[in-house]
Design a protein around this motif. Sequence first.
Motif, PDB file in Angstrom:
ATOM      1  N   ILE A  51     -10.385   1.665  17.951  1.00 44.23           N
ATOM      2  CA  ILE A  51     -10.844   1.959  19.310  1.00 44.23           C
ATOM      3  C   ILE A  51     -11.418   3.365  19.335  1.00 44.23           C
ATOM      4  CG2 ILE A  51      -9.148   0.428  20.389  1.00 44.23           C
ATOM      5  CD1 ILE A  51      -7.597   2.935  21.236  1.00 44.23           C
ATOM      6  N   GLY A  52     -12.159   3.683  20.409  1.00 44.61           N
ATOM      7  CA  GLY A  52     -12.697   5.020  20.586  1.00 44.61           C
ATOM      8  C   GLY A  52     -13.922   5.271  19.736  1.00 44.61           C
ATOM      9  N   SER A  53     -14.522   6.448  19.944  1.00 45.38           N
ATOM     10  CA  SER A  53     -15.674   6.853  19.151  1.00 45.38           C
ATOM     11  C   SER A  53     -15.747   8.371  19.147  1.00 45.38           C
ATOM     12  CB  SER A  53     -16.967   6.261  19.721  1.00 45.38           C
ATOM     13  OG  SER A  53     -17.190   6.730  21.039  1.00 45.38           O
ATOM     14  N   GLY A  54     -16.354   8.893  18.131  1.00 45.52           N
ATOM     15  CA  GLY A  54     -16.482  10.336  17.997  1.00 45.52           C
ATOM     16  C   GLY A  54     -16.576  10.718  16.545  1.00 45.52           C
ATOM     17  N   LYS A  55     -16.695  12.027  16.299  1.00 43.44           N
ATOM     18  CA  LYS A  55     -16.859  12.513  14.938  1.00 43.44           C
ATOM     19  C   LYS A  55     -15.542  12.594  14.180  1.00 43.44           C
ATOM     20  CE  LYS A  55     -21.066  15.169  15.887  1.00 43.44           C
ATOM     21  NZ  LYS A  55     -21.719  16.514  15.841  1.00 43.44           N
ATOM     22  N   GLU A  56     -14.423  12.690  14.915  1.00 50.45           N
ATOM     23  CA  GLU A  56     -13.125  12.789  14.265  1.00 50.45           C
ATOM     24  C   GLU A  56     -12.506  11.408  14.128  1.00 50.45           C
ATOM     25  OE1 GLU A  56      -9.737  16.033  14.627  1.00 50.45           O
ATOM     26  OE2 GLU A  56      -9.642  14.635  16.322  1.00 50.45           O
ATOM     27  N   PHE A  57     -11.919  11.144  12.960  1.00 53.01           N
ATOM     28  CA  PHE A  57     -11.301   9.852  12.675  1.00 53.01           C
ATOM     29  C   PHE A  57      -9.789  10.061  12.484  1.00 53.01           C
ATOM     30  CE2 PHE A  57     -14.930   6.977  11.475  1.00 53.01           C
ATOM     31  CZ  PHE A  57     -15.939   7.856  11.861  1.00 53.01           C
ATOM     32  N   VAL A  58      -9.012   9.348  13.300  1.00 50.64           N
ATOM     33  CA  VAL A  58      -7.559   9.492  13.306  1.00 50.64           C
ATOM     34  C   VAL A  58      -6.936   8.140  12.990  1.00 50.64           C
ATOM     35  CG1 VAL A  58      -5.529  10.086  14.684  1.00 50.64           C
ATOM     36  CG2 VAL A  58      -7.680  11.347  15.004  1.00 50.64           C
ATOM     37  N   ALA A  59      -5.933   8.137  12.128  1.00 46.55           N
ATOM     38  CA  ALA A  59      -5.213   6.898  11.805  1.00 46.55           C
ATOM     39  C   ALA A  59      -3.743   7.052  12.176  1.00 46.55           C
ATOM     40  CB  ALA A  59      -5.340   6.566  10.328  1.00 46.55           C
ATOM     41  N   LEU A  60      -3.221   6.034  12.866  1.00 49.27           N
ATOM     42  CA  LEU A  60      -1.795   5.894  13.100  1.00 49.27           C
ATOM     43  C   LEU A  60      -1.327   4.708  12.273  1.00 49.27           C
ATOM     44  CD1 LEU A  60      -2.874   7.373  15.746  1.00 49.27           C
ATOM     45  CD2 LEU A  60      -0.861   6.441  16.870  1.00 49.27           C
ATOM     46  N   MET A  61      -0.307   4.904  11.445  1.00 51.60           N
ATOM     47  CA  MET A  61       0.156   3.848  10.541  1.00 51.60           C
ATOM     48  C   MET A  61       1.636   3.569  10.761  1.00 51.60           C
ATOM     49  SD  MET A  61      -1.520   4.844   6.873  1.00 51.60           S
ATOM     50  CE  MET A  61      -3.290   4.875   6.610  1.00 51.60           C
ATOM     51  N   ALA A  62       1.997   2.303  10.665  1.00 52.92           N
ATOM     52  CA  ALA A  62       3.400   1.895  10.629  1.00 52.92           C
ATOM     53  C   ALA A  62       3.493   0.702   9.693  1.00 52.92           C
ATOM     54  CB  ALA A  62       3.908   1.524  12.019  1.00 52.92           C
ATOM     55  N   HIS A  63       4.524   0.680   8.852  1.00 56.32           N
ATOM     56  CA  HIS A  63       4.587  -0.399   7.861  1.00 56.32           C
ATOM     57  C   HIS A  63       5.395  -1.581   8.374  1.00 56.32           C
ATOM     58  CE1 HIS A  63       8.715   0.312   6.175  1.00 56.32           C
ATOM     59  NE2 HIS A  63       8.467   1.585   6.432  1.00 56.32           N
ATOM     60  N   MET A  64       4.907  -2.761   8.049  1.00 58.10           N
ATOM     61  CA  MET A  64       5.514  -4.003   8.518  1.00 58.10           C
ATOM     62  C   MET A  64       6.633  -4.492   7.627  1.00 58.10           C
ATOM     63  SD  MET A  64       2.140  -6.185   9.748  1.00 58.10           S
ATOM     64  CE  MET A  64       1.212  -5.940   8.220  1.00 58.10           C
ATOM     65  N   ASP A  65       6.642  -4.090   6.360  1.00 55.21           N
ATOM     66  CA  ASP A  65       7.584  -4.671   5.403  1.00 55.21           C
ATOM     67  C   ASP A  65       8.966  -4.041   5.497  1.00 55.21           C
ATOM     68  OD1 ASP A  65       6.150  -2.379   4.388  1.00 55.21           O
ATOM     69  OD2 ASP A  65       7.040  -2.723   2.428  1.00 55.21           O
ATOM     70  N   GLU A  66       9.948  -4.787   5.005  1.00 51.74           N
ATOM     71  CA  GLU A  66      11.333  -4.335   4.969  1.00 51.74           C
ATOM     72  C   GLU A  66      11.897  -4.554   3.566  1.00 51.74           C
ATOM     73  OE1 GLU A  66      14.335  -6.988   6.828  1.00 51.74           O
ATOM     74  OE2 GLU A  66      12.632  -8.260   7.384  1.00 51.74           O
ATOM     75  N   ILE A  67      13.021  -3.919   3.309  1.00 55.77           N
ATOM     76  CA  ILE A  67      13.721  -4.139   2.042  1.00 55.77           C
ATOM     77  C   ILE A  67      14.321  -5.548   2.017  1.00 55.77           C
ATOM     78  CG2 ILE A  67      14.217  -1.699   1.693  1.00 55.77           C
ATOM     79  CD1 ILE A  67      17.067  -2.269   2.720  1.00 55.77           C
ATOM     80  N   GLY A  68      14.555  -6.066   0.831  1.00 57.11           N
ATOM     81  CA  GLY A  68      15.155  -7.394   0.710  1.00 57.11           C
ATOM     82  C   GLY A  68      15.231  -7.829  -0.737  1.00 57.11           C
ATOM     83  N   LEU A  69      15.231  -9.132  -0.942  1.00 57.17           N
ATOM     84  CA  LEU A  69      15.404  -9.710  -2.270  1.00 57.17           C
ATOM     85  C   LEU A  69      14.338 -10.763  -2.526  1.00 57.17           C
ATOM     86  CD1 LEU A  69      19.263 -10.344  -2.020  1.00 57.17           C
ATOM     87  CD2 LEU A  69      18.130  -8.312  -2.948  1.00 57.17           C
ATOM     88  N   LEU A  70      13.781 -10.769  -3.708  1.00 50.93           N
ATOM     89  CA  LEU A  70      12.813 -11.779  -4.137  1.00 50.93           C
ATOM     90  C   LEU A  70      13.516 -12.743  -5.081  1.00 50.93           C
ATOM     91  CD1 LEU A  70       9.731 -12.500  -3.964  1.00 50.93           C
ATOM     92  CD2 LEU A  70       9.480 -11.242  -6.128  1.00 50.93           C
ATOM     93  N   ILE A  71      13.414 -14.028  -4.790  1.00 45.61           N
ATOM     94  CA  ILE A  71      14.065 -15.036  -5.625  1.00 45.61           C
ATOM     95  C   ILE A  71      13.294 -15.160  -6.940  1.00 45.61           C
ATOM     96  CG2 ILE A  71      14.871 -17.416  -5.785  1.00 45.61           C
ATOM     97  CD1 ILE A  71      16.153 -15.646  -3.541  1.00 45.61           C
ATOM     98  N   THR A  72      14.003 -15.001  -8.051  1.00 53.69           N
ATOM     99  CA  THR A  72      13.356 -15.020  -9.368  1.00 53.69           C
ATOM    100  C   THR A  72      13.692 -16.257 -10.190  1.00 53.69           C
ATOM    101  OG1 THR A  72      15.192 -13.765 -10.347  1.00 53.69           O
ATOM    102  CG2 THR A  72      13.334 -12.508  -9.465  1.00 53.69           C
ATOM    103  N   GLY A  73      14.728 -17.013  -9.798  1.00 53.82           N
ATOM    104  CA  GLY A  73      15.084 -18.193 -10.569  1.00 53.82           C
ATOM    105  C   GLY A  73      16.243 -18.953  -9.942  1.00 53.82           C
ATOM    106  N   ILE A  74      16.467 -20.164 -10.435  1.00 50.45           N
ATOM    107  CA  ILE A  74      17.579 -21.011  -9.994  1.00 50.45           C
ATOM    108  C   ILE A  74      18.400 -21.365 -11.225  1.00 50.45           C
ATOM    109  CG2 ILE A  74      18.248 -23.137  -8.818  1.00 50.45           C
ATOM    110  CD1 ILE A  74      15.437 -23.199  -7.554  1.00 50.45           C
ATOM    111  N   LYS A  75      19.678 -21.024 -11.189  1.00 53.36           N
ATOM    112  CA  LYS A  75      20.551 -21.283 -12.332  1.00 53.36           C
ATOM    113  C   LYS A  75      21.054 -22.728 -12.318  1.00 53.36           C
ATOM    114  CE  LYS A  75      23.179 -17.997 -13.847  1.00 53.36           C
ATOM    115  NZ  LYS A  75      24.261 -17.003 -13.999  1.00 53.36           N
ATOM    116  N   GLN A  76      21.571 -23.183 -13.439  1.00 52.39           N
ATOM    117  CA  GLN A  76      22.051 -24.563 -13.548  1.00 52.39           C
ATOM    118  C   GLN A  76      23.198 -24.851 -12.580  1.00 52.39           C
ATOM    119  OE1 GLN A  76      20.652 -27.073 -15.174  1.00 52.39           O
ATOM    120  NE2 GLN A  76      19.044 -25.670 -15.881  1.00 52.39           N
ATOM    121  N   ASP A  77      23.934 -23.809 -12.184  1.00 51.32           N
ATOM    122  CA  ASP A  77      25.043 -24.036 -11.243  1.00 51.32           C
ATOM    123  C   ASP A  77      24.592 -24.014  -9.782  1.00 51.32           C
ATOM    124  OD1 ASP A  77      24.546 -21.356 -10.756  1.00 51.32           O
ATOM    125  OD2 ASP A  77      26.554 -20.654 -11.305  1.00 51.32           O
TER     126      ASP A  77
END
Length: 331
Positions: A51-77
Amino acid sequence: MQKDWINELVDLCLTAGISGREEMIRQKIINMLPKDMPYKVDNVGNLIVEIGSGKEFVALMAHMDEIGLLITGIKQDGTLTFKKIGGFDDRLLLGSHLQIITQNGSLDGVIGAIPPHLGGNQPIDNLTIDIGAKSKEEAIKMGVKVLDYAVFKKHVSVLNGKYISVRSLDDRFGCLSLVKVLHKVKNENLDKKVFFVWTVQEEIGLKGAKAFLSCHKVDICYAIDSFACCSQLTGDVAPGNGPVLRMADNSAIGSYSLMMEILQKAERNHIPIQVGVTGGGTDSSVAVDSNARMVPISLAVKYLHSNAEYISLDDFEKLVELLTVLLIEKS
């Protein structure tokens, strides 16, 4: 102390989304944007509004991701192996309740701990997720696949009417603050171009911010993120004393001149503010490599990267007020 935005914050926090799997939280945010507001999703998944216009460029950032666990395999049990996504204390894993996100929905899971009756002292690197399956085949029938993911189950507490505690406040409060500020300034005649950026993969190396800044010129960058308090390193910074200018951490040192400008505007508008040093890093640090001035604007978060992350309700409202002033008020 019920505030009209608390339910929105809780909804964002309860939405699962680890690094690289931000699609559900991104859609929630899209649904919260002002009606008919143009937006784009870039190749890596960042959500961007200009939004907006002008010679100055401003960025506001916020991250969407959270910590957690990625499933890497399924064991026989029938139990699941996993990889940690993001940095957190291994002690959080023992006895934890999890939500496993699959293509077909979600499943409950737990990570058990050997009881003291049987010796205790369970090696962390041998932990697995128990979903109640007795074999690999049964787990597969339940819909689990490699690259599904899990997040810690979340419980919400409002403490003393002043604080809210829930897993993934980092950085869902930042995501909501950008939405709130966008609604406040969308009809203003801004004298600068402003990017609102909800980034991906911050927790594993600021990847989304790097992708955005590789394609966009920015003069000033504000990452809206957590300030890990409260320790000897972080001094008197604490929830309830206002937003925090996170001037130094492990990734970068903020712009002193920009800090002074922010402090002056905060003082003119009677907004309480804190200045501090902590560990970790934010998306703002990438801006330094792109020749932009930056200051991460944070909230003090107790128990960061745990299941009891905790912020001040009043601090959040002051954060939205401060960001709005920074965009609207002339220097």
